[in-house]
Write a protein that holds these residues in place. Structure first.
Motif, PDB file in Angstrom:
ATOM      1  N   TYR A  35      34.827 -13.262  87.823  1.00  0.00           N
ATOM      2  CA  TYR A  35      34.993 -14.499  87.049  1.00  0.00           C
ATOM      3  C   TYR A  35      36.254 -14.427  86.186  1.00  0.00           C
ATOM      4  O   TYR A  35      37.063 -15.351  86.172  1.00  0.00           O
ATOM      5  N   LYS A  41      36.448 -20.493  83.704  1.00  0.00           N
ATOM      6  CA  LYS A  41      35.972 -21.838  84.057  1.00  0.00           C
ATOM      7  C   LYS A  41      37.099 -22.823  84.351  1.00  0.00           C
ATOM      8  O   LYS A  41      36.999 -23.609  85.302  1.00  0.00           O
ATOM      9  N   ASP A  89      29.493 -24.464  88.520  1.00  0.00           N
ATOM     10  CA  ASP A  89      28.429 -23.587  88.014  1.00  0.00           C
ATOM     11  C   ASP A  89      28.061 -22.513  89.026  1.00  0.00           C
ATOM     12  O   ASP A  89      27.844 -21.354  88.662  1.00  0.00           O
ATOM     13  N   GLN A  90      27.977 -22.890  90.291  1.00  0.00           N
ATOM     14  CA  GLN A  90      27.591 -21.937  91.329  1.00  0.00           C
ATOM     15  C   GLN A  90      28.637 -20.830  91.465  1.00  0.00           C
ATOM     16  O   GLN A  90      28.293 -19.644  91.512  1.00  0.00           O
ATOM     17  N   GLY A  92      30.908 -20.040  89.197  1.00  0.00           N
ATOM     18  CA  GLY A  92      30.923 -19.320  87.918  1.00  0.00           C
ATOM     19  C   GLY A  92      29.833 -18.270  87.863  1.00  0.00           C
ATOM     20  O   GLY A  92      30.079 -17.113  87.523  1.00  0.00           O
ATOM     21  N   GLN A  93      28.625 -18.652  88.202  1.00  0.00           N
ATOM     22  CA  GLN A  93      27.502 -17.712  88.166  1.00  0.00           C
ATOM     23  C   GLN A  93      27.689 -16.600  89.206  1.00  0.00           C
ATOM     24  O   GLN A  93      27.505 -15.421  88.903  1.00  0.00           O
ATOM     25  N   PRO A  98      29.433 -17.060  82.722  1.00  0.00           N
ATOM     26  CA  PRO A  98      28.273 -17.496  81.940  1.00  0.00           C
ATOM     27  C   PRO A  98      27.579 -18.741  82.493  1.00  0.00           C
ATOM     28  O   PRO A  98      26.484 -19.087  82.043  1.00  0.00           O
ATOM     29  N   GLU A  99      28.194 -19.413  83.461  1.00  0.00           N
ATOM     30  CA  GLU A  99      27.605 -20.627  84.009  1.00  0.00           C
ATOM     31  C   GLU A  99      26.287 -20.299  84.711  1.00  0.00           C
ATOM     32  O   GLU A  99      26.120 -19.206  85.251  1.00  0.00           O
ATOM     33  N   LYS A 100      25.398 -21.277  84.709  1.00  0.00           N
ATOM     34  CA  LYS A 100      24.110 -21.144  85.400  1.00  0.00           C
ATOM     35  C   LYS A 100      23.978 -22.303  86.380  1.00  0.00           C
ATOM     36  O   LYS A 100      23.995 -23.469  85.983  1.00  0.00           O
ATOM     37  N   TYR A 101      23.848 -21.978  87.650  1.00  0.00           N
ATOM     38  CA  TYR A 101      23.660 -22.994  88.672  1.00  0.00           C
ATOM     39  C   TYR A 101      22.248 -23.545  88.536  1.00  0.00           C
ATOM     40  O   TYR A 101      21.276 -22.805  88.612  1.00  0.00           O
TER      41      TYR A 101
END
Length: 158
Positions: A35, A41, A89-90, A92-93, A98-101
């Motif tokens: 990441y 992001k 999000d996908q 990132g996770q 830190p993103e959550k799908y």
């Protein structure tokens, strides 16, 4: 005189102790997550935006994405915005961010789309073109594609 020498010695020793306690340079840097190496992001968002544009222009993807493109042409951008946010999000996770799908699982999301191997490979090529546009190094590309490629069985022929 001895007091002076002793005082100087104590100052020198405390200075040495202070300097040696603050030597962060000797510690190896923690390895960056994928990441972080991708740029976080904002960089992932830029790649996703380009990816969506590539897919929209890809004739191999016309059948699969035509309903979404028709919505956008009518001014309804809710579905494409949702797709964009889910992709950010996908990725990132999946890359350690830190993103959550929070979207649907891949089988449910692609049910009835009947995406073929050829279409999936075209999507991968569209993503690679996006990564190349933003000069993402091949090592990071390989790591990301490896993670995302594992989803193929959940996407193709659903």
């Amino acid at each position: 005189m001895q007091k002076k020498v002793l005082a100087i010695a104590m100052i020198a020793m405390s200075s040495f102790a202070f300097v040696s306690c603050n030597k962060d340079d000797d510690q190896p840097a923690a390895p960056q997550t994928l990441y972080e190496r991708l740029g976080g992001k904002n960089a992932i968002s830029a790649v996703v935006d380009q990816f969506i544009a590539n897919v929209a222009a890809d004739p191999k993807m016309k059948r699969t994405f035509q309903p979404l493109l028709d919505d956008v042409a009518k001014g309804n951008t809710a579905r494409v915005t949702s797709l964009r946010n889910n992709l950010i999000d996908q990725i990132g996770q999946a890359s350690g961010g830190p993103e959550k799908y929070m979207g649907k699982d891949m089988v449910t999301a692609h049910k009835g789309m009947k995406i073929t191997d050829d279409e999936f490979n075209s999507l991968v090529a569209d993503l690679v073109a996006s990564l190349n546009k933003f000069s993402v190094p091949s090592k990071e590309q390989g790591e990301l594609l490896s993670v995302l490629g594992g989803l193929k069985g959940q996407i193709v022929n659903q």
